[in-house]
Design a protein around this motif. Structure first.
Motif, PDB file in Angstrom:
ATOM      1  N   SER A 182      14.391   5.303 -20.041  1.00  0.00           N
ATOM      2  CA  SER A 182      15.749   4.508 -18.690  1.00  0.00           C
ATOM      3  C   SER A 182      14.932   2.905 -18.260  1.00  0.00           C
ATOM      4  N   ILE A 183      15.561   1.523 -18.138  1.00  0.00           N
ATOM      5  CA  ILE A 183      14.083   0.255 -18.090  1.00  0.00           C
ATOM      6  C   ILE A 183      15.009   0.332 -16.636  1.00  0.00           C
ATOM      7  N   ALA A 184      14.439   0.033 -15.389  1.00  0.00           N
ATOM      8  CA  ALA A 184      14.553  -0.177 -14.496  1.00  0.00           C
ATOM      9  C   ALA A 184      13.722  -2.135 -14.154  1.00  0.00           C
ATOM     10  N   VAL A 185      15.543  -2.783 -13.216  1.00  0.00           N
ATOM     11  CA  VAL A 185      15.280  -4.255 -13.521  1.00  0.00           C
ATOM     12  C   VAL A 185      14.792  -4.245 -12.350  1.00  0.00           C
ATOM     13  N   ILE A 186      13.333  -4.538 -11.815  1.00  0.00           N
ATOM     14  CA  ILE A 186      13.052  -4.874  -9.896  1.00  0.00           C
ATOM     15  C   ILE A 186      13.178  -5.916 -10.063  1.00  0.00           C
ATOM     16  N   PHE A 238       9.527  -5.983 -13.508  1.00  0.00           N
ATOM     17  CA  PHE A 238       9.347  -6.491 -11.598  1.00  0.00           C
ATOM     18  C   PHE A 238       9.796  -8.351 -12.270  1.00  0.00           C
ATOM     19  N   TYR A 239      11.267  -8.125 -12.047  1.00  0.00           N
ATOM     20  CA  TYR A 239      11.517  -9.666 -12.030  1.00  0.00           C
ATOM     21  C   TYR A 239      11.534 -10.463 -11.535  1.00  0.00           C
ATOM     22  N   TYR A 240      10.313 -11.358 -10.843  1.00  0.00           N
ATOM     23  CA  TYR A 240      10.030 -12.488 -10.250  1.00  0.00           C
ATOM     24  C   TYR A 240      10.001 -11.331  -9.118  1.00  0.00           C
ATOM     25  N   VAL A 241       9.332 -10.692  -8.271  1.00  0.00           N
ATOM     26  CA  VAL A 241       8.635  -9.961  -7.405  1.00  0.00           C
ATOM     27  C   VAL A 241       7.451  -9.291  -8.424  1.00  0.00           C
ATOM     28  N   ASP A 242       6.595  -9.294  -6.954  1.00  0.00           N
ATOM     29  CA  ASP A 242       5.191  -8.697  -7.270  1.00  0.00           C
ATOM     30  C   ASP A 242       5.311  -6.944  -6.834  1.00  0.00           C
ATOM     31  N   PRO A 243       4.633  -6.870  -8.149  1.00  0.00           N
ATOM     32  CA  PRO A 243       4.894  -4.775  -7.699  1.00  0.00           C
ATOM     33  C   PRO A 243       3.927  -4.266  -6.489  1.00  0.00           C
ATOM     34  N   SER A 244       2.610  -5.372  -5.881  1.00  0.00           N
ATOM     35  CA  SER A 244       2.574  -4.435  -5.317  1.00  0.00           C
ATOM     36  C   SER A 244       3.270  -4.776  -3.612  1.00  0.00           C
ATOM     37  N   ASP A 245       4.399  -5.999  -3.763  1.00  0.00           N
ATOM     38  CA  ASP A 245       5.118  -5.785  -3.186  1.00  0.00           C
ATOM     39  C   ASP A 245       6.322  -4.249  -2.799  1.00  0.00           C
ATOM     40  N   VAL A 246       6.018  -4.076  -4.146  1.00  0.00           N
ATOM     41  CA  VAL A 246       7.386  -3.134  -4.177  1.00  0.00           C
ATOM     42  C   VAL A 246       6.464  -2.209  -4.572  1.00  0.00           C
ATOM     43  N   HIS A 257       4.027  -1.496  -1.825  1.00  0.00           N
ATOM     44  CA  HIS A 257       3.683  -0.590  -0.860  1.00  0.00           C
ATOM     45  C   HIS A 257       5.302  -1.422   0.138  1.00  0.00           C
ATOM     46  N   CYS A 258       6.576  -1.867  -0.334  1.00  0.00           N
ATOM     47  CA  CYS A 258       7.646  -1.746   0.493  1.00  0.00           C
ATOM     48  C   CYS A 258       6.811  -3.324   1.734  1.00  0.00           C
ATOM     49  N   LYS A 259       6.811  -4.247   1.203  1.00  0.00           N
ATOM     50  CA  LYS A 259       6.925  -5.370   2.218  1.00  0.00           C
ATOM     51  C   LYS A 259       7.334  -6.471   1.308  1.00  0.00           C
ATOM     52  N   GLY A 260       7.928  -7.657   2.009  1.00  0.00           N
ATOM     53  CA  GLY A 260       8.860  -8.856   1.640  1.00  0.00           C
ATOM     54  C   GLY A 260      10.029  -7.667   2.004  1.00  0.00           C
ATOM     55  N   PRO A 261      10.867  -8.404   1.132  1.00  0.00           N
ATOM     56  CA  PRO A 261      11.782  -8.067   0.429  1.00  0.00           C
ATOM     57  C   PRO A 261      12.717  -6.337   0.766  1.00  0.00           C
ATOM     58  N   PHE A 262      11.551  -5.724  -0.394  1.00  0.00           N
ATOM     59  CA  PHE A 262      11.717  -4.382   0.437  1.00  0.00           C
ATOM     60  C   PHE A 262      12.004  -3.855   1.572  1.00  0.00           C
ATOM     61  N   ALA A 263      10.694  -4.373   2.398  1.00  0.00           N
ATOM     62  CA  ALA A 263      10.981  -4.042   3.647  1.00  0.00           C
ATOM     63  C   ALA A 263      12.421  -3.540   4.454  1.00  0.00           C
ATOM     64  N   ARG A 264      12.819  -5.215   4.528  1.00  0.00           N
ATOM     65  CA  ARG A 264      13.560  -5.258   4.868  1.00  0.00           C
ATOM     66  C   ARG A 264      15.043  -4.107   4.409  1.00  0.00           C
ATOM     67  N   SER A 265      15.222  -5.170   3.227  1.00  0.00           N
ATOM     68  CA  SER A 265      16.215  -3.491   2.746  1.00  0.00           C
ATOM     69  C   SER A 265      16.464  -2.306   2.720  1.00  0.00           C
ATOM     70  N   MET A 266      14.776  -1.968   3.846  1.00  0.00           N
ATOM     71  CA  MET A 266      14.669  -0.004   3.714  1.00  0.00           C
ATOM     72  C   MET A 266      15.312  -0.447   5.643  1.00  0.00           C
ATOM     73  N   LEU A 303      10.222   4.079  -4.652  1.00  0.00           N
ATOM     74  CA  LEU A 303       9.351   2.917  -4.557  1.00  0.00           C
ATOM     75  C   LEU A 303       7.814   2.323  -4.952  1.00  0.00           C
ATOM     76  N   ASN A 304       7.399   3.258  -4.483  1.00  0.00           N
ATOM     77  CA  ASN A 304       5.942   3.383  -4.415  1.00  0.00           C
ATOM     78  C   ASN A 304       4.911   3.787  -5.488  1.00  0.00           C
ATOM     79  N   ARG A 305       5.685   5.004  -5.411  1.00  0.00           N
ATOM     80  CA  ARG A 305       6.045   5.867  -7.663  1.00  0.00           C
ATOM     81  C   ARG A 305       5.883   4.419  -8.653  1.00  0.00           C
TER      82      ARG A 305
END
Length: 168
Positions: free
Chosen positions: A76-80, A112-120, A122-131, A151-153
């Motif tokens: 699988s390829i996940a384009v995050i 990781f498509y124009y996102v910081d893996p650390s934000d993914v 730790h569920c920060k930024g747009p990821f926290a908003r979506s959650m 997301l952490n994994r």
């Protein structure tokens, strides 16, 4: 990880041989640019890639079909992307990919498509908003916990990091 809330797979995918690659992406973010290009290049290289808009039979249960395809694919390829987490379907796909990685010989390559893996991670930024939006819309707290764990994994996995200055 307990994935009992993820449906078991049964599918009409028997019409098609199992794909080599399952490509997971958020349509509005990447469908017409990066995902389309990646699909085209992999296909030209002779790799059978499953992409939902092309390969899903119309009128079937989307989640059951996607789960079946993920379980049958080798990789699988996940384009995050920034908006990936806003999609419950993308989160279900990610969780299912990780389930198969744990129980079978399934490989996941995160991009990781124009996102910081650390934000993914730790569920920060747009990821926290979506959650928060999933929570506000009444999504089950346990399911949201599974998604955050997924997301952490994925954020801890070695992958490809695309960014504007091509560093990373």
């Amino acid at each position: 990880m307990d994935n009992s809330h993820v449906a078991s797979h049964s599918s009409s995918m028997s019409r098609r041989p199992p794909p080599d690659v399952f490509l997971s992406f958020r349509g509005p973010d990447t469908r017409w640019n990066f995902a389309k290009f990646l699909h085209m290049m992999l296909t030209r290289a002779g790799i059978d890639v499953f992409i939902d808009e092309i390969d899903l039979p119309k009128g079937n249960d989307l989640n059951d079909e996607l789960i079946a395809v993920i379980s049958q694919s080798k990789l699988s390829i996940a384009v995050i992307s920034e908006d990936y987490v806003s999609s419950k379907s993308c989160l279900m796909e990610l969780e299912q990919m990780l389930k198969w990685k744990d129980s079978e010989s399934h490989t996941i390559i995160p991009i990781f498509y124009y996102v910081d893996p650390s934000d993914v991670r730790h569920c920060k930024g747009p990821f926290a908003r979506s959650m928060r939006e999933h929570n506000d819309s009444g999504s089950d707290a346990t399911v949201i916990g599974f998604w955050k764990s997924a997301l952490n994994r994925i954020g801890r996995m070695a992958g490809h990091h695309l960014c504007e200055n091509n560093e990373g």
